[in-house]
Design an enzyme around this catalytic site. Structure first.
Site, PDB file in Angstrom:
ATOM      1  CD  GLU A  92      47.512  44.862 102.146  1.00  0.00           C
ATOM      2  OE1 GLU A  92      47.533  44.142 101.139  1.00  0.00           O
ATOM      3  OE2 GLU A  92      47.229  46.071 102.117  1.00  0.00           O
TER       4      GLU A  92
ATOM      5  CB  ALA B 237      38.026  49.124  91.650  1.00  0.00           C
ATOM      6  N   PRO B 238      39.299  47.269  93.888  1.00  0.00           N
ATOM      7  CG  PRO B 238      40.428  48.095  95.781  1.00  0.00           C
ATOM      8  CD  PRO B 238      40.027  48.458  94.371  1.00  0.00           C
ATOM      9  CD1 TRP B 239      37.559  42.427  97.802  1.00  0.00           C
ATOM     10  CD2 TRP B 239      37.429  43.537  99.741  1.00  0.00           C
ATOM     11  NE1 TRP B 239      38.493  41.882  98.660  1.00  0.00           N
ATOM     12  CE2 TRP B 239      38.430  42.540  99.864  1.00  0.00           C
ATOM     13  CE3 TRP B 239      37.178  44.357 100.844  1.00  0.00           C
ATOM     14  CZ2 TRP B 239      39.169  42.360 101.038  1.00  0.00           C
ATOM     15  CZ3 TRP B 239      37.921  44.174 102.008  1.00  0.00           C
ATOM     16  CH2 TRP B 239      38.897  43.187 102.095  1.00  0.00           C
TER      17      TRP B 239
ATOM     18  CB  SER C 214      46.425  41.994  96.600  1.00  0.00           C
ATOM     19  OG  SER C 214      46.158  41.206  95.460  1.00  0.00           O
TER      20      SER C 214
ATOM     21  CB  CYS D  73      45.654  50.204 100.834  1.00  0.00           C
ATOM     22  SG  CYS D  73      44.948  51.766 100.310  1.00  0.00           S
TER      23      CYS D  73
ATOM     24  CD  GLU E 182      47.499  54.256  93.732  1.00  0.00           C
ATOM     25  OE1 GLU E 182      48.089  53.919  94.772  1.00  0.00           O
ATOM     26  OE2 GLU E 182      47.519  55.403  93.287  1.00  0.00           O
TER      27      GLU E 182
ATOM     28  CE  LYS F 216      37.600  42.473  87.837  1.00  0.00           C
ATOM     29  NZ  LYS F 216      36.764  42.280  89.045  1.00  0.00           N
ATOM     30  N   PRO F 217      34.676  46.582  88.849  1.00  0.00           N
ATOM     31  CG  PRO F 217      32.448  46.733  89.563  1.00  0.00           C
ATOM     32  CD  PRO F 217      33.316  46.714  88.324  1.00  0.00           C
ATOM     33  CB  ALA F 218      35.813  43.675  94.063  1.00  0.00           C
ATOM     34  CD  GLU F 219      35.288  38.877  91.668  1.00  0.00           C
ATOM     35  OE1 GLU F 219      35.786  40.012  91.526  1.00  0.00           O
ATOM     36  OE2 GLU F 219      35.969  37.835  91.664  1.00  0.00           O
TER      37      GLU F 219
HETATM   38  P1  NAD Z   1      42.626  41.763  94.832  1.00  0.00           P
HETATM   39  O1  NAD Z   1      43.971  42.039  94.302  1.00  0.00           O
HETATM   40  O2  NAD Z   1      42.291  40.383  95.232  1.00  0.00           O
HETATM   41  O3  NAD Z   1      41.508  42.180  93.771  1.00  0.00           O
HETATM   42  C1  NAD Z   1      41.459  43.486  93.236  1.00  0.00           C
HETATM   43  C2  NAD Z   1      40.704  43.445  91.924  1.00  0.00           C
HETATM   44  O4  NAD Z   1      41.449  42.655  91.002  1.00  0.00           O
HETATM   45  C3  NAD Z   1      39.309  42.819  91.987  1.00  0.00           C
HETATM   46  O5  NAD Z   1      38.447  43.542  91.146  1.00  0.00           O
HETATM   47  C4  NAD Z   1      39.545  41.411  91.440  1.00  0.00           C
HETATM   48  O6  NAD Z   1      38.391  40.852  90.843  1.00  0.00           O
HETATM   49  C5  NAD Z   1      40.606  41.694  90.397  1.00  0.00           C
HETATM   50  N1  NAD Z   1      41.421  40.535  90.022  1.00  0.00           N
HETATM   51  C6  NAD Z   1      41.707  39.441  90.761  1.00  0.00           C
HETATM   52  N2  NAD Z   1      42.501  38.607  90.041  1.00  0.00           N
HETATM   53  C7  NAD Z   1      42.725  39.201  88.846  1.00  0.00           C
HETATM   54  C8  NAD Z   1      43.479  38.848  87.696  1.00  0.00           C
HETATM   55  N3  NAD Z   1      44.152  37.693  87.622  1.00  0.00           N
HETATM   56  N4  NAD Z   1      43.498  39.701  86.652  1.00  0.00           N
HETATM   57  C9  NAD Z   1      42.826  40.875  86.694  1.00  0.00           C
HETATM   58  N5  NAD Z   1      42.090  41.256  87.770  1.00  0.00           N
HETATM   59  C10 NAD Z   1      42.048  40.437  88.833  1.00  0.00           C
HETATM   60  O7  NAD Z   1      42.420  42.812  96.026  1.00  0.00           O
HETATM   61  P2  NAD Z   1      41.180  42.922  96.999  1.00  0.00           P
HETATM   62  O8  NAD Z   1      41.250  41.758  97.931  1.00  0.00           O
HETATM   63  O9  NAD Z   1      39.934  43.179  96.231  1.00  0.00           O
HETATM   64  O10 NAD Z   1      41.527  44.290  97.764  1.00  0.00           O
HETATM   65  C11 NAD Z   1      42.427  44.367  98.798  1.00  0.00           C
HETATM   66  C12 NAD Z   1      43.800  44.799  98.313  1.00  0.00           C
HETATM   67  O11 NAD Z   1      43.704  46.050  97.625  1.00  0.00           O
HETATM   68  C13 NAD Z   1      44.769  45.042  99.433  1.00  0.00           C
HETATM   69  O12 NAD Z   1      46.015  44.513  99.097  1.00  0.00           O
HETATM   70  C14 NAD Z   1      44.847  46.562  99.525  1.00  0.00           C
HETATM   71  O13 NAD Z   1      46.016  47.068 100.110  1.00  0.00           O
HETATM   72  C15 NAD Z   1      44.706  46.942  98.105  1.00  0.00           C
HETATM   73  N6  NAD Z   1      44.278  48.344  97.982  1.00  0.00           N
HETATM   74  C16 NAD Z   1      45.206  49.279  97.600  1.00  0.00           C
HETATM   75  C17 NAD Z   1      44.848  50.620  97.501  1.00  0.00           C
HETATM   76  C18 NAD Z   1      45.851  51.656  97.090  1.00  0.00           C
HETATM   77  O14 NAD Z   1      45.441  52.780  96.833  1.00  0.00           O
HETATM   78  N7  NAD Z   1      47.135  51.347  96.998  1.00  0.00           N
HETATM   79  C19 NAD Z   1      43.539  51.004  97.784  1.00  0.00           C
HETATM   80  C20 NAD Z   1      42.617  50.026  98.164  1.00  0.00           C
HETATM   81  C21 NAD Z   1      43.005  48.683  98.263  1.00  0.00           C
END
Ligand code: NAD
Length: 509
Positions: free
Chosen positions: A396, A158-160, A238, A293, A259, A184-187
């Site tokens: 984005e 999940a993202p932050w 992302s 998002c 997502e 795994k939530p965002a750290e």
């Molecule tokens: P991110 O992609 O950087 O990180 C998301 C998650 O992935 C975090 O828990 C991170 O620790 C983990 N991660 C990072 N690298 C990884 C890897 N190599 N392998 C496995 N996991 C890894 O995104 P973010 O910056 O936390 O969140 C913002 C993004 O999330 C934006 O692009 C936003 O649009 C998207 N988002 C989408 C939705 C949706 O429903 N479509 C909802 C919320 C956020």
């Protein structure tokens, strides 16, 4: 607002929730959580390493037969109690979400927390309503039926931006359908995911059904995605990271739900209610400081309304109050981190060479804004004059930035709306049902709002198309992701030599 609890005291045992209890990570690396409104540290914890992911997956694997074998009614009862436990914790959850993410308290307490409780209550009901085709004789000689079964251990990432809601969206359909899960939530934002798991345990969710590993993406995240005992990866984040996750999941032949990012268009036709469109654009672009998002990011406004729309948005943005997230009057909190604020500022600064920054485009300054300058704040920003193919229109940004572009014909407006790789959400603004009807058909997105932008409800699906991913969160549609269908076919004839055998040996009797 008063401090509701001490984070370090509450998570003294650690920030991993495995087999029903909190424990410390074992990666040897720590993560400091920072209050983005002040830049001050909130808590430091040891990150999950691969051994912690293994332990969490093993706990989920052991819990699977019991939870997967429970009746829908038993799972539903637990989820009803879970919703009640979250409601008891509502004020603490809102406090933690605002402290960790800088969200205005009115947003966390009126949107994030009640939305998550409602989701839990929805899945308590939906758990008893898994659907399939009727058992029947689709061939004269056979009776067929369908079993809808859990997939197994789910690995979710999940993202932050909405930590509690993302935990709810990932966990609830998975466990309602009888799976067990490692999330795994965002750290940088683990607090409310851990509190969510604690509430579930208080409600009687068996140990191991829901596990939380608070770890970094590169090691804990990738290890979870590639884990051979994990049957499905559900990722929200992302598009860039989603592609990497897809590669790893594909190599281990896992079911995948992605997502991903968005760049939602906001299309205003010339017969729209201007006041509604202006208010909708400001609310839709600034919610959660634009870190949403589905946020409105590109407004396309038909020429007759363009000037009035731009000045209306600029005037309304100027009234939005930046402030302490715990002040109930604060409208806009900081971004999640100073790094994210600088990333957003970078997009806007690069745009100055090819577009006009009408309002905003700056962080608060110490001499004018005092303590706000220490936080990761950025002023609501309106940009005009950018070309459709420019970075500010195509990428984005994930910050409080709205770009407005004019269009002439309806054809042009809809073509521009579809002209990015993304397809998560969009809105169309008009009083003419035929125009909005056409927009809902032609805009390529997982959700199209008509005369509004942002609202979500538990009963309806959320998910993207194109580079925004595939699969649905929320609603009964999410069970399509978290269950697998098994066809069971019974012979009805009790005949040893069946007619169809002659295609392999012998002639028709
Ligand atoms: P991110 O992609 O950087 O990180 C998301 C998650 O992935 C975090 O828990 C991170 O620790 C983990 N991660 C990072 N690298 C990884 C890897 N190599 N392998 C496995 N996991 C890894 O995104 P973010 O910056 O936390 O969140 C913002 C993004 O999330 C934006 O692009 C936003 O649009 C998207 N988002 C989408 C939705 C949706 O429903 N479509 C909802 C919320 C956020």
């Amino acid at each position: 607002m008063d401090q509701r609890f001490d984070v370090t005291e509450r998570f003294a045992e650690g920030a991993q929730f495995i087999a029903g209890g909190l424990r410390s990570g074992s990666s040897g690396r720590t993560q400091t959580l920072v209050n983005p409104a002040t830049g001050e540290p909130v808590h430091t914890y040891e990150l999950a390493g691969t051994a912690d992911v293994d332990a969490a997956v093993e706990a989920a694997r052991q819990a699977l037969p019991g939870w997967g074998g429970a009746t829908p009614g038993e799972r539903s009862d637990t989820l009803h109690r879970f919703a009640a436990a979250l409601a008891e914790d509502a004020a603490d959850l809102a406090y933690a979400e605002s402290l960790n993410c800088g969200k205005p308290i009115k947003l966390s307490s009126e949107f994030d927390v009640p939305g998550s409780i409602d989701n839990t209550a929805f899945f308590a009901g939906a758990a008893r309503h898994l659907e399939g085709k009727a058992t029947g004789e689709y061939s004269a000689d056979h009776t067929s039926s369908v079993r809808r079964e859990p997939i197994g251990v789910i690995g979710s990432i999940a993202p932050w931006n909405y930590p509690l809601q993302m935990a709810a969206w990932k966990v609830l359909p998975a466990i309602a359908a009888g799976n067990t899960i490692v999330l795994k939530p965002a750290e940088i934002t683990p607090l409310t995911s851990l509190m969510f798991a604690q509430a579930a345990q208080r409600a009687g969710l068996p140990d191991g059904v829901l596990n939380i590993v608070s770890g970094a993406g590169r090691d804990a995240g990738e290890h979870l995605v590639g884990h051979p005992a994990v049957a499905m990866t559900s990722f929200t984040g992302s598009t860039g990271v989603g592609k990497r996750v897809a590669e790893i999941a594909t190599a281990t032949v896992k079911r995948l739900h992605l997502e991903l990012g968005g760049k939602a268009p906001f299309v205003v036709f010339d017969d729209a209610d201007l006041e509604a469109a202006v208010h909708g654009a400001v609310a839709g672009s600034l919610i959660n400081t634009g870190q949403d998002c589905t946020a409105a990011t590109r407004a396309y406004v038909q020429r007759p309304l363009y000037d009035a729309f731009v000045s209306g948005v600029a005037d309304l943005m100027a009234t939005v109050r930046l402030g302490d997230p715990f002040d109930p009057a604060t409208d806009l909190g900081p971004l999640i981190s100073h790094a994210q604020r600088d990333r957003v500022a970078g997009f806007v600064d690069r745009a100055r060479s090819y577009a006009t920054v009408v309002t905003g485009g700056a962080a608060p300054s110490a001499d004018r804004d005092g303590a706000l300058a220490k936080g990761a704040y950025y002023r609501p920003t309106l940009i005009t004059g950018a070309a459709q193919d420019s970075e500010i229109v195509q990428s984005e940004i994930f910050g409080p930035v709205l770009v407005v572009l004019p269009f002439d014909s309806d054809d042009e407006g809809l073509a521009l709306a579809n002209d990015t790789p993304y397809g998560l959400a969009a809105s169309a603004w008009s009083r003419d049902v035929y125009r909005t009807g056409r927009a809902t058909r032609e805009i390529k997105a997982g959700c199209v709002w008509v005369n509004d932008h942002i609202p979500i409800i538990s009963e309806m699906p959320h998910g993207g198309a194109r580079a925004s991913g595939f699969g649905k969160d929320m609603s009964a549609y999410s069970f399509e992701e978290y269950t697998q269908i098994k066809h069971v076919m019974y012979d009805n004839t009790a005949v040893a030599r069946k007619d169809w055998h002659r295609t392999v040996f012998g002639d028709r009797p």
